[in-house]
Design a protein around this motif. Structure first.
Motif, PDB file in Angstrom:
ATOM      1  N   ILE A   1     -18.848  -8.578 -25.713  1.00 18.05           N
ATOM      2  CA  ILE A   1     -19.930  -9.418 -26.241  1.00 18.05           C
ATOM      3  C   ILE A   1     -21.227  -8.639 -26.146  1.00 18.05           C
ATOM      4  CG2 ILE A   1     -21.239 -11.542 -25.944  1.00 18.05           C
ATOM      5  CD1 ILE A   1     -18.639 -12.749 -24.758  1.00 18.05           C
ATOM      6  N   ILE A   2     -21.906  -8.508 -27.288  1.00 18.07           N
ATOM      7  CA  ILE A   2     -23.173  -7.794 -27.380  1.00 18.07           C
ATOM      8  C   ILE A   2     -24.242  -8.797 -27.783  1.00 18.07           C
ATOM      9  CG2 ILE A   2     -24.412  -5.933 -28.525  1.00 18.07           C
ATOM     10  CD1 ILE A   2     -21.597  -4.701 -29.078  1.00 18.07           C
ATOM     11  N   THR A   3     -25.297  -8.901 -26.990  1.00 18.10           N
ATOM     12  CA  THR A   3     -26.350  -9.880 -27.232  1.00 18.10           C
ATOM     13  C   THR A   3     -27.634  -9.191 -27.682  1.00 18.10           C
ATOM     14  OG1 THR A   3     -25.394 -11.305 -25.547  1.00 18.10           O
ATOM     15  CG2 THR A   3     -27.657 -11.771 -26.205  1.00 18.10           C
ATOM     16  N   PRO A   4     -28.074  -9.485 -28.915  1.00 18.77           N
ATOM     17  CA  PRO A   4     -29.343  -8.936 -29.410  1.00 18.77           C
ATOM     18  C   PRO A   4     -30.518  -9.839 -29.038  1.00 18.77           C
ATOM     19  CG  PRO A   4     -28.272 -10.113 -31.157  1.00 18.77           C
ATOM     20  CD  PRO A   4     -27.344 -10.196 -29.944  1.00 18.77           C
ATOM     21  N   GLY A   5     -31.715  -9.410 -29.372  1.00 18.88           N
ATOM     22  CA  GLY A   5     -32.899 -10.248 -29.176  1.00 18.88           C
ATOM     23  C   GLY A   5     -33.330 -10.368 -27.734  1.00 18.88           C
ATOM     24  N   ILE A   6     -33.110  -9.335 -26.956  1.00 23.62           N
ATOM     25  CA  ILE A   6     -33.434  -9.391 -25.536  1.00 23.62           C
ATOM     26  C   ILE A   6     -34.920  -9.098 -25.322  1.00 23.62           C
ATOM     27  CG2 ILE A   6     -32.977  -8.353 -23.277  1.00 23.62           C
ATOM     28  CD1 ILE A   6     -30.713 -10.147 -24.398  1.00 23.62           C
ATOM     29  N   ARG A   7     -35.539  -9.932 -24.523  1.00 26.02           N
ATOM     30  CA  ARG A   7     -36.957  -9.805 -24.192  1.00 26.02           C
ATOM     31  C   ARG A   7     -37.126 -10.112 -22.705  1.00 26.02           C
ATOM     32  NH1 ARG A   7     -36.797  -8.400 -28.861  1.00 26.02           N
ATOM     33  NH2 ARG A   7     -38.122  -9.023 -30.577  1.00 26.02           N
ATOM     34  N   LEU A   8     -38.198  -9.610 -22.128  1.00 27.77           N
ATOM     35  CA  LEU A   8     -38.576 -10.018 -20.779  1.00 27.77           C
ATOM     36  C   LEU A   8     -39.313 -11.347 -20.889  1.00 27.77           C
ATOM     37  CD1 LEU A   8     -39.696  -6.558 -19.412  1.00 27.77           C
ATOM     38  CD2 LEU A   8     -37.652  -7.845 -18.787  1.00 27.77           C
ATOM     39  N   PRO A   9     -39.344 -12.145 -19.827  1.00 26.05           N
ATOM     40  CA  PRO A   9     -39.978 -13.472 -19.905  1.00 26.05           C
ATOM     41  C   PRO A   9     -41.416 -13.434 -20.423  1.00 26.05           C
ATOM     42  CG  PRO A   9     -38.817 -13.241 -17.831  1.00 26.05           C
ATOM     43  CD  PRO A   9     -38.774 -11.887 -18.513  1.00 26.05           C
ATOM     44  N   GLU A  10     -42.171 -12.401 -20.072  1.00 25.19           N
ATOM     45  CA  GLU A  10     -43.571 -12.331 -20.478  1.00 25.19           C
ATOM     46  C   GLU A  10     -43.761 -11.720 -21.864  1.00 25.19           C
ATOM     47  OE1 GLU A  10     -42.527  -8.708 -18.048  1.00 25.19           O
ATOM     48  OE2 GLU A  10     -42.225 -10.830 -17.799  1.00 25.19           O
ATOM     49  N   SER A  11     -42.675 -11.285 -22.510  1.00 26.61           N
ATOM     50  CA  SER A  11     -42.768 -10.641 -23.823  1.00 26.61           C
ATOM     51  C   SER A  11     -42.913 -11.655 -24.951  1.00 26.61           C
ATOM     52  CB  SER A  11     -41.511  -9.815 -24.101  1.00 26.61           C
ATOM     53  OG  SER A  11     -41.371  -8.793 -23.167  1.00 26.61           O
ATOM     54  N   SER A  12     -43.563 -11.208 -26.019  1.00 21.16           N
ATOM     55  CA  SER A  12     -43.688 -12.012 -27.229  1.00 21.16           C
ATOM     56  C   SER A  12     -42.329 -12.068 -27.931  1.00 21.16           C
ATOM     57  CB  SER A  12     -44.714 -11.367 -28.158  1.00 21.16           C
ATOM     58  OG  SER A  12     -44.645 -11.928 -29.435  1.00 21.16           O
ATOM     59  N   LYS A  13     -42.009 -13.206 -28.532  1.00 25.10           N
ATOM     60  CA  LYS A  13     -40.766 -13.326 -29.292  1.00 25.10           C
ATOM     61  C   LYS A  13     -40.866 -12.645 -30.649  1.00 25.10           C
ATOM     62  CE  LYS A  13     -38.944 -17.493 -27.249  1.00 25.10           C
ATOM     63  NZ  LYS A  13     -38.329 -18.772 -27.498  1.00 25.10           N
ATOM     64  N   GLU A  14     -42.092 -12.368 -31.107  1.00 22.90           N
ATOM     65  CA  GLU A  14     -42.343 -11.769 -32.410  1.00 22.90           C
ATOM     66  C   GLU A  14     -41.620 -12.583 -33.471  1.00 22.90           C
ATOM     67  OE1 GLU A  14     -42.126  -7.526 -32.435  1.00 22.90           O
ATOM     68  OE2 GLU A  14     -42.810  -7.418 -30.357  1.00 22.90           O
ATOM     69  N   ASP A  15     -40.772 -11.966 -34.284  1.00 18.35           N
ATOM     70  CA  ASP A  15     -40.105 -12.702 -35.360  1.00 18.35           C
ATOM     71  C   ASP A  15     -38.708 -13.189 -34.966  1.00 18.35           C
ATOM     72  OD1 ASP A  15     -38.913 -10.232 -35.272  1.00 18.35           O
ATOM     73  OD2 ASP A  15     -38.811  -9.985 -37.442  1.00 18.35           O
ATOM     74  N   GLN A  16     -38.344 -13.057 -33.712  1.00 14.07           N
ATOM     75  CA  GLN A  16     -37.026 -13.502 -33.248  1.00 14.07           C
ATOM     76  C   GLN A  16     -37.011 -15.018 -33.085  1.00 14.07           C
ATOM     77  OE1 GLN A  16     -34.197 -11.559 -32.455  1.00 14.07           O
ATOM     78  NE2 GLN A  16     -35.330  -9.894 -33.407  1.00 14.07           N
ATOM     79  N   ALA A  17     -36.045 -15.677 -33.712  1.00 17.29           N
ATOM     80  CA  ALA A  17     -35.921 -17.128 -33.576  1.00 17.29           C
ATOM     81  C   ALA A  17     -35.408 -17.504 -32.188  1.00 17.29           C
ATOM     82  CB  ALA A  17     -34.988 -17.679 -34.646  1.00 17.29           C
ATOM     83  N   ARG A  18     -34.475 -16.711 -31.673  1.00 14.51           N
ATOM     84  CA  ARG A  18     -33.910 -16.965 -30.347  1.00 14.51           C
ATOM     85  C   ARG A  18     -33.934 -15.665 -29.560  1.00 14.51           C
ATOM     86  NH1 ARG A  18     -28.189 -18.948 -31.549  1.00 14.51           N
ATOM     87  NH2 ARG A  18     -28.500 -17.535 -33.280  1.00 14.51           N
ATOM     88  N   THR A  19     -34.365 -15.746 -28.342  1.00 11.77           N
ATOM     89  CA  THR A  19     -34.368 -14.586 -27.460  1.00 11.77           C
ATOM     90  C   THR A  19     -33.762 -14.977 -26.119  1.00 11.77           C
ATOM     91  OG1 THR A  19     -36.562 -15.030 -26.554  1.00 11.77           O
ATOM     92  CG2 THR A  19     -36.459 -13.632 -28.533  1.00 11.77           C
ATOM     93  N   ALA A  20     -33.431 -13.975 -25.334  1.00  9.51           N
ATOM     94  CA  ALA A  20     -32.918 -14.201 -23.982  1.00  9.51           C
ATOM     95  C   ALA A  20     -33.382 -13.042 -23.117  1.00  9.51           C
ATOM     96  CB  ALA A  20     -31.389 -14.255 -23.991  1.00  9.51           C
ATOM     97  N   THR A  21     -33.444 -13.282 -21.844  1.00  8.27           N
ATOM     98  CA  THR A  21     -33.733 -12.206 -20.907  1.00  8.27           C
ATOM     99  C   THR A  21     -32.419 -11.461 -20.638  1.00  8.27           C
ATOM    100  OG1 THR A  21     -33.274 -13.529 -18.946  1.00  8.27           O
ATOM    101  CG2 THR A  21     -35.559 -13.552 -19.788  1.00  8.27           C
ATOM    102  N   PRO A  22     -32.485 -10.248 -20.133  1.00 10.94           N
ATOM    103  CA  PRO A  22     -31.245  -9.549 -19.783  1.00 10.94           C
ATOM    104  C   PRO A  22     -30.392 -10.368 -18.797  1.00 10.94           C
ATOM    105  CG  PRO A  22     -33.061  -7.996 -19.774  1.00 10.94           C
ATOM    106  CD  PRO A  22     -33.662  -9.371 -19.943  1.00 10.94           C
ATOM    107  N   GLN A  23     -31.038 -10.969 -17.824  1.00 15.76           N
ATOM    108  CA  GLN A  23     -30.321 -11.771 -16.827  1.00 15.76           C
ATOM    109  C   GLN A  23     -29.597 -12.949 -17.486  1.00 15.76           C
ATOM    110  OE1 GLN A  23     -31.383 -14.262 -12.820  1.00 15.76           O
ATOM    111  NE2 GLN A  23     -32.791 -12.681 -13.397  1.00 15.76           N
ATOM    112  N   HIS A  24     -30.289 -13.641 -18.375  1.00 11.81           N
ATOM    113  CA  HIS A  24     -29.677 -14.788 -19.058  1.00 11.81           C
ATOM    114  C   HIS A  24     -28.500 -14.341 -19.923  1.00 11.81           C
ATOM    115  CE1 HIS A  24     -29.372 -17.945 -22.214  1.00 11.81           C
ATOM    116  NE2 HIS A  24     -29.356 -18.693 -21.124  1.00 11.81           N
TER     117      HIS A  24
END
Length: 66
Positions: free
Chosen positions: A5-28
Motif C-alpha cells: 500500500i502506497i499513500t500519496p498526499g503526505i504532509r506534516l501537520p503544520e504544512s499547507s494542503k495546497e491543492d490536495q483534497a485529502r492529506t495525511a501525516t506519515p504517522q497516520h
C-alpha cells in the motif's frame, strides 16, 4: 499477501494542503496500513529538504506497525 500500500498526499501537520483534497501525516498513513508514502512539494519546495525528509521519517516511525 504480496500487495503493498502506497499513500500519496503526505504532509506534516503544520504544512499547507495546497491543492490536495485529502492529506495525511506519515504517522497516520502508517497507522492506516501504508507500506510506503509519497511526498512531493513539501520536500522539493522546502528550504532544507533533508530536514523535512528526516522529520517525516521520524513521524513515520512513531506509529506502530500494522
Amino acid at each position: 499477501k504480496g500487495i503493498k500500500i502506497i499513500t500519496p498526499g503526505i504532509r506534516l501537520p503544520e504544512s499547507s494542503k495546497e491543492d490536495q483534497a485529502r492529506t495525511a501525516t506519515p504517522q497516520h498513513a502508517r497507522i492506516s496500513g501504508a507500506d510506503f508514502f509519497v511526498v512531493g512539494r513539501p520536500i522539493i519546495e522546502a528550504r532544507d529538504p533533508k530536514l523535512v525528509a528526516e522529520i517525516m521519517l521520524k513521524d513515520w516511525h512513531k506509529a506502530p506497525r500494522q
